[in-house]
Design an enzyme around this catalytic site. Structure first.
Site, PDB file in Angstrom:
ATOM      1  N   LEU A 668      63.237   8.838  13.503  1.00 11.22           N
ATOM      2  CA  LEU A 668      62.233  10.042  13.388  1.00 11.22           C
ATOM      3  C   LEU A 668      61.468  10.269  12.217  1.00 11.22           C
ATOM      4  O   LEU A 668      62.056   9.952  11.173  1.00 11.22           O
ATOM      5  CB  LEU A 668      63.132  11.442  13.873  1.00 11.22           C
ATOM      6  CG  LEU A 668      62.433  12.706  13.824  1.00 11.22           C
ATOM      7  CD1 LEU A 668      61.804  12.777  15.196  1.00 11.22           C
ATOM      8  CD2 LEU A 668      63.313  13.874  13.775  1.00 11.22           C
ATOM      9  N   ARG A 672      54.890  10.773   6.828  1.00 15.80           N
ATOM     10  CA  ARG A 672      55.343   9.839   5.480  1.00 15.80           C
ATOM     11  C   ARG A 672      55.209   8.603   6.022  1.00 15.80           C
ATOM     12  O   ARG A 672      56.189   7.817   6.113  1.00 15.80           O
ATOM     13  CB  ARG A 672      56.830  10.309   5.282  1.00 15.80           C
ATOM     14  CG  ARG A 672      57.217  11.579   4.899  1.00 15.80           C
ATOM     15  CD  ARG A 672      58.422  11.814   4.183  1.00 15.80           C
ATOM     16  NE  ARG A 672      59.425  11.558   4.790  1.00 15.80           N
ATOM     17  CZ  ARG A 672      60.867  11.913   4.393  1.00 15.80           C
ATOM     18  NH1 ARG A 672      60.952  12.281   3.200  1.00 15.80           N
ATOM     19  NH2 ARG A 672      61.713  11.662   5.171  1.00 15.80           N
ATOM     20  N   ASN A 697      56.801  12.540  15.261  1.00 11.87           N
ATOM     21  CA  ASN A 697      56.870  13.997  15.339  1.00 11.87           C
ATOM     22  C   ASN A 697      55.626  14.773  14.909  1.00 11.87           C
ATOM     23  O   ASN A 697      55.706  16.153  14.802  1.00 11.87           O
ATOM     24  CB  ASN A 697      58.108  14.338  14.941  1.00 11.87           C
ATOM     25  CG  ASN A 697      59.140  15.130  15.749  1.00 11.87           C
ATOM     26  OD1 ASN A 697      58.948  15.004  17.058  1.00 11.87           O
ATOM     27  ND2 ASN A 697      59.957  15.942  15.220  1.00 11.87           N
ATOM     28  N   ASN A 723      56.427  19.152  17.693  1.00 10.19           N
ATOM     29  CA  ASN A 723      57.258  18.716  16.560  1.00 10.19           C
ATOM     30  C   ASN A 723      58.440  19.626  16.876  1.00 10.19           C
ATOM     31  O   ASN A 723      58.818  20.673  16.387  1.00 10.19           O
ATOM     32  CB  ASN A 723      56.687  19.178  15.212  1.00 10.19           C
ATOM     33  CG  ASN A 723      57.253  19.106  13.981  1.00 10.19           C
ATOM     34  OD1 ASN A 723      58.653  18.234  14.083  1.00 10.19           O
ATOM     35  ND2 ASN A 723      57.254  19.518  13.067  1.00 10.19           N
ATOM     36  N   ASP A 744      67.256   8.221   9.515  1.00 15.26           N
ATOM     37  CA  ASP A 744      65.984   8.932   9.186  1.00 15.26           C
ATOM     38  C   ASP A 744      65.212   7.883   8.428  1.00 15.26           C
ATOM     39  O   ASP A 744      65.566   6.997   8.214  1.00 15.26           O
ATOM     40  CB  ASP A 744      66.553   9.880   7.977  1.00 15.26           C
ATOM     41  CG  ASP A 744      67.137  11.292   8.730  1.00 15.26           C
ATOM     42  OD1 ASP A 744      67.072  11.287   9.780  1.00 15.26           O
ATOM     43  OD2 ASP A 744      67.899  11.868   7.878  1.00 15.26           O
ATOM     44  N   ASP A 745      64.047   8.443   8.485  1.00 18.10           N
ATOM     45  CA  ASP A 745      62.789   7.375   7.834  1.00 18.10           C
ATOM     46  C   ASP A 745      63.100   7.130   6.261  1.00 18.10           C
ATOM     47  O   ASP A 745      62.266   6.370   5.802  1.00 18.10           O
ATOM     48  CB  ASP A 745      61.475   7.896   8.099  1.00 18.10           C
ATOM     49  CG  ASP A 745      61.097   9.340   7.375  1.00 18.10           C
ATOM     50  OD1 ASP A 745      62.121   9.748   7.009  1.00 18.10           O
ATOM     51  OD2 ASP A 745      59.990   9.818   7.897  1.00 18.10           O
ATOM     52  N   ASP A 746      64.032   7.839   5.762  1.00 19.05           N
ATOM     53  CA  ASP A 746      64.133   7.642   4.232  1.00 19.05           C
ATOM     54  C   ASP A 746      65.517   6.860   3.820  1.00 19.05           C
ATOM     55  O   ASP A 746      66.200   7.137   2.909  1.00 19.05           O
ATOM     56  CB  ASP A 746      63.857   8.980   3.525  1.00 19.05           C
ATOM     57  CG  ASP A 746      64.643  10.180   3.913  1.00 19.05           C
ATOM     58  OD1 ASP A 746      65.550   9.959   4.779  1.00 19.05           O
ATOM     59  OD2 ASP A 746      64.840  11.327   3.408  1.00 19.05           O
ATOM     60  N   ASP A 833      71.568  17.751  14.170  1.00 18.46           N
ATOM     61  CA  ASP A 833      72.701  16.653  13.863  1.00 18.46           C
ATOM     62  C   ASP A 833      74.108  17.441  14.096  1.00 18.46           C
ATOM     63  O   ASP A 833      75.252  17.160  14.674  1.00 18.46           O
ATOM     64  CB  ASP A 833      72.608  16.156  12.575  1.00 18.46           C
ATOM     65  CG  ASP A 833      72.400  17.503  11.523  1.00 18.46           C
ATOM     66  OD1 ASP A 833      72.073  18.490  11.765  1.00 18.46           O
ATOM     67  OD2 ASP A 833      72.368  17.022  10.261  1.00 18.46           O
ATOM     68  N   ARG A 876      72.127  26.530   8.337  1.00 18.25           N
ATOM     69  CA  ARG A 876      73.263  25.740   8.802  1.00 18.25           C
ATOM     70  C   ARG A 876      74.514  26.449   9.295  1.00 18.25           C
ATOM     71  O   ARG A 876      75.397  26.235  10.012  1.00 18.25           O
ATOM     72  CB  ARG A 876      73.342  24.373   8.165  1.00 18.25           C
ATOM     73  CG  ARG A 876      72.280  23.423   8.082  1.00 18.25           C
ATOM     74  CD  ARG A 876      72.252  22.105   7.086  1.00 18.25           C
ATOM     75  NE  ARG A 876      73.028  21.258   7.618  1.00 18.25           N
ATOM     76  CZ  ARG A 876      72.520  20.173   8.488  1.00 18.25           C
ATOM     77  NH1 ARG A 876      71.293  20.344   8.964  1.00 18.25           N
ATOM     78  NH2 ARG A 876      73.488  19.252   9.039  1.00 18.25           N
TER      79      ARG A 876
END
Length: 919
Positions: A668, A672, A697, A723, A744-746, A833, A876
């Site tokens: 996702l 970035r 997204n 989104n 994650d992309d990072d 998550d 959360r």
């Protein structure tokens, strides 16, 4: 006198000597002091003088000892020779130094070439090993393909019935109708898809008498049902709604029977028809009593023994929530286990059994005959005695404070309004349900209403009377959600209820909640359950669950993936054969028909129920170890061919208990691009990677000049409608593997870490397997739950920013999990998550599995993550407590271990290698 005089003289002489010594010492001290004074004063002066004249002395020395003006000394012949030799040697030394530096430079270049050659040799060896592995895998696959004798299954191709029926021989009596003699299987091939035709009740006379709310709810759910077709010629099943009728309209049996026989597709005897009579009130009459329904199945809440045909007719639940969905916020939590009352009962007997029987019999005569005895008096006396004993707090009332609800004869009438009854049941651990005393009644609407109201609020039903036929009893294991006790054991009921442990009681309460939500809570669930019941009986698989169609964003690929400097060395071990094109998709729909034959009890009694056919599930049976060597080895890749081994043999094959497979990376991302490109490059050369699905997204498309890396497998960029973090778990049709690596992309993961996580997941397919762990903590002051990310020896969640899970859970998350949870994820843009961890733990009652020692991820150069914000944690906390309300309990479970590879930190002989170098 003489002696005295001498003494005096001697004494005088010694005194003079002492004086001389004293004077001498003083003189010495004086000279010593003077000498020291001279040294201390004059020596610095002299030194200062010479230091000031040092430069002049140096100049003089140069003139004395240096070369004389005019090279006077060089005029000597041998001195000139020495000078020439000195100059020649100096030049040679300079030349030699230059040559030495040149040679050193060449040596350095050669060393670099040697290192490059060594590296090339190592790479060539690795490539050769990869090629050998690929060749071996290809040969193995070829042999399997040639030896395969089972057809490859996929989605069923629909085979539809003919318009005309072949006809069935009529049974001697419709009372003896069963599926084998009253149902036409030829209209329902296994691959037909179970087409259902629903009559429009408004086209018939009885349609105008239907309760508007019941009719509206039924029509709405029929329009949305996946099996309903408008083409009656291809239908397998025909459905007609005949009740509940409006008050005070009462349709005579002969008139209703005439209208049924006039249905256009009745075909003289009504085979393959189901007549549905839904009830909303406890006093709903048995509309089809004394009506000849032929070979048509009957589905209603009230049956008499003379009309009920076991295995053919269906006992359905009353329609409690006609149009509205149940509000999860109004349902009480399942914990605490024990409530205010141990058990409760409210009801009033309007007509006794004896008065309802045409012929009065004595109590002893009733015990000897077929009809059961009227135990109501004994039940009343026993329950009142329990209440008076005050051993436990119970509430039993056998007369209603207000006018009791209408009911059938011999049935205990309901007291009060539905809201009042639910409030009392919320305070009850158990709910007593006394079945009607009339032996002719199989089940009544009032009894069913008590049952489903108890299930709704978590009061465990205790049914007194084992002769009752509970709804869908052929499929549902009611013993997991309710206690069915024969009436003669009423004196032992109190002891039985007190003996149940908290864990058993909670398990029954949780199962009752599942049954109510899945089969009885709404008009949709009731209609779907009726169809699913018939479909399961005739062994037709459910409709395949839908997948999310991926709208691909066009993009350019071709940039060679670089080497990640942060990637740790994987050592001399290979991580596995890189699969060649095309990627290997996981087999789908291998259990289309076996699920409805061998596994229908599990599908009916475990979430999510029998309404969908999944391409694959994490609960498929596993073959014993020897099967892969004795005829069932298709797809298996045992370690060392079955002989086992250490690192090298381990890395050459997947091994394990299931056939070979690959996994799909789902990443996702949101605006970035640079971070995303770096993350994709790190996936280059990753073994067993089938595909990368990038969930874009962002509302803005990627830059037109963005060049995507070539990592050896397809990269599918999927555009989303909005989104939403829920997009991470959509079951995209581009995901062709069972295993999904959500990342994650990072997130920075080494290849060996990913491979180890994949291997662990293959052994625990029903669980989330990942890297960063978190846990839920109890907030003692506020009596609620907190989300905690601190280091801990217990954890209950694995974040899906780097975790493996089965695609089966993506279907459940998107289409089965309560919508309220997905709405909260969208509201906070957070907690997806946590929601996935709740879902998996709720389905499996198992905690996740954490692999390796990673707790967090570093992303050099990435913007600060939202998780560092305090509001992120507050949201959360709220999510966890809201999810608990929706589920009714806390599904998360703790685990106190993490997983590392088998030979990690094990000393090995020199000829053995580790499974993984760093894990």
């Amino acid at each position: 006198m003489t002696g005295y005089t001498m003494l005096r003289n001697g004494g005088a002489g010694n005194g003079g000597q002492t004086c001389m010594l004293r004077w001498s010492n003083r003189i010495r001290l004086t000279w010593l002091s003077f000498t020291l004074f001279v040294i201390l004063v004059f020596f610095p002066l002299i030194a200062h003088y010479y230091l000031t004249t040092l430069d002049e002395a140096d100049e003089a020395g140069k003139r004395i000892f240096g070369p004389r003006v005019g090279n006077e000394l060089c005029e000597v012949k041998h001195v000139l020779d020495l000078c020439r030799i000195r100059e020649s040697v100096s030049e040679e030394l300079l030349q030699l130094e230059a040559k030495r530096q040149e040679l050193n430079s060449e040596i350095a270049k050669l060393n670099l070439k040697i290192e490059a050659c060594k590296k090339s040799i190592e790479n060539a060896k690795q490539d050769l090993l990869q090629l050998k592995n690929v060749i071996s895998q290809t040969e193995h696959s070829y042999k399997e393909l040639m030896a395969q004798n089972q057809p490859k299954l996929s989605l069923p191709i629909r085979l539809l019935p003919e318009k005309d029926d072949a006809g069935l021989p009529p049974p001697k009596a419709t009372r003896g109708c069963r599926l084998h003699n009253c149902f036409d299987y030829s209209r329902c091939p296994l691959t037909s898809g179970f087409p259902v035709y629903v009559y429009d009740s408004d086209q018939f006379v009885f349609g105008s008498y239907l309760d508007p709310l019941v009719k509206q709810a039924f029509q709405a759910t029929a329009r949305a049902n996946v099996y309903v077709t408008e083409n009656a010629d291809i239908a397998c099943l025909y459905v007609i709604l005949v009740g509940e009728m409006q008050e005070p309209v009462v349709l005579r049996p002969a008139e209703l029977e005439k209208q049924l026989y006039s249905l256009p597709h009745w075909r003289t005897d009504g085979h393959n028809h189901v007549i549905i009579n839904l009830s909303r009130k406890s006093d709903t009459q048995n509309l089809l009593y004394n009506v000849s329904t032929g070979r048509a199945m009957v589905a209603q809440s009230t049956f008499y023994t003379v009309q009920y045909r076991p295995g053919f007719d269906l006992v359905v639940s009353p329609l409690v929530h006609a149009m509205s969905e149940p509000n999860f916020m109004e349902i009480p939590p399942q914990v605490p286990v024990k409530r205010k009352y141990l058990f409760t009962f409210q009801g009033e007997k309007i007509e006794s059994l004896r008065s309802s029987l045409q012929e009065a019999r004595s109590f002893e005569e009733e015990m000897e005959g077929d009809p059961p005895a009227d135990y109501d008096d004994r039940i009343i006396a026993t329950l009142k005695a329990v209440q008076d004993s005050k051993l436990d707090q119970v509430l039993v009332e056998f007369t209603c404070k207000n006018q009791p609800k209408p009911s059938l004869p011999t049935e205990w009438a309901l007291c009060g309004e539905r809201e009042d009854r639910l409030e009392l049941l919320k305070l009850s651990t158990f709910a007593l349900i006394i079945t009607p005393g009339d032996p002719r009644l199989v089940i009544s609407s009032g009894c069913a209403t008590r049952l489903f109201e108890a299930l709704e609020v978590g009061a465990v039903p205790v049914v007194l009377g084992e002769q009752v036929q509970l709804p869908y009893q052929d499929m549902l294991q009611w013993n997991e959600a309710a206690l069915v006790v024969p009436k003669p054991r009423v004196t032992e009921v109190h002891f039985l209820l007190r003996s149940l442990s908290d864990s058993d009681l909670l398990a029954m309460r949780r199962q009752g909640r599942f049954l109510w939500e899945t089969y009885f809570s709404t008009a949709d669930s009731i209609f779907n359950t009726v169809l699913a019941m018939i479909r399961t009986r005739i062994q037709i698989p459910a409709a395949p669950i839908r997948e999310e169609a991926a709208a691909e964003i066009p993009h350019r690929s071709g940039k060679a993936a670089g080497t990640d400097p942060n990637m740790a060395d994987n050592g001399d071990l290979d991580l596995g054969p890189v699969e060649t094109e095309p990627p290997y998709a996981s087999p789908r729909y291998l259990r289309n028909f076996t699920l409805t034959v061998t596994d229908f009890y599990r599908s009916w009694n475990c979430a999510p129920g029998p309404f969908h056919l999944f391409p694959h599930t994490p609960f498929d049976p596993v073959l014993p170890s020897e099967a892969k060597f004795l005829g069932s080895g298709t797809g298996f890749r045992p370690i060392g061919g079955g002989a086992g081994g250490s690192g090298k043999e381990f890395q050459a094959a997947l091994g394990g208990n299931v056939p070979r497979e690959q996994f799909t990376v789902v990443m996702l991302t949101y605006e970035r691009e640079e971070v995303l490109m770096n993350s994709l490059e790190r996936l280059n050369g990753l073994p067993y990677l089938n595909k990368v699905v990038v969930v874009w997204n962002s509302p803005k498309l990627p830059s037109e000049d963005l060049l995507w890396p070539d990592i050896g497998v397809p990269i599918m960029v999927v555009r989303t409608e909005k989104n939403s973090l829920n997009n991470r778990f959509l079951p995209w049709n581009e995901i062709e593997t069972e295993a999904i690596l959500s990342i994650d992309d990072d997130a920075h993961l080494r290849h060996d870490e990913i491979m180890f996580g994949f291997r662990v997941w293959r052994e625990a397919r029903d669980r989330i397997v990942g890297f960063p762990g978190r846990y839920h903590a109890w907030d003692i002051p506020h009596q609620s739950w907190l989300y905690n990310s601190n280091y801990s020896c217990e954890l209950s969640m694995v974040l899906t920013g780097a975790a493996f899970f089965h695609k089966y859970y993506a279907y459940l998350y998107s289409y089965v999990m309560p919508q309220a949870i997905r709405d909260m994820v969208d509201e906070y843009i957070n907690c997806e998550d946590i929601a996935m961890n709740f879902l998996v733990s709720h389905i499996t009652r198992k905690p996740p599995i954490k692999v390796t020692s990673r707790w967090t991820f570093r992303c050099p150069g990435c913007p600060q993550a939202l998780s560092h914000d305090d509001s992120h944690f507050h949201e959360r906390h709220k999510c966890i407590n809201f999810f608990v309300k929706v589920y009714g309990y806390m599904p998360l479970l703790y685990t106190q271990f993490r997983v590392d590879s088998v030979l990690f930190k094990t000393r090995l002989p020199h000829d053995k290698t580790k499974c993984f170098k760093f894990i």
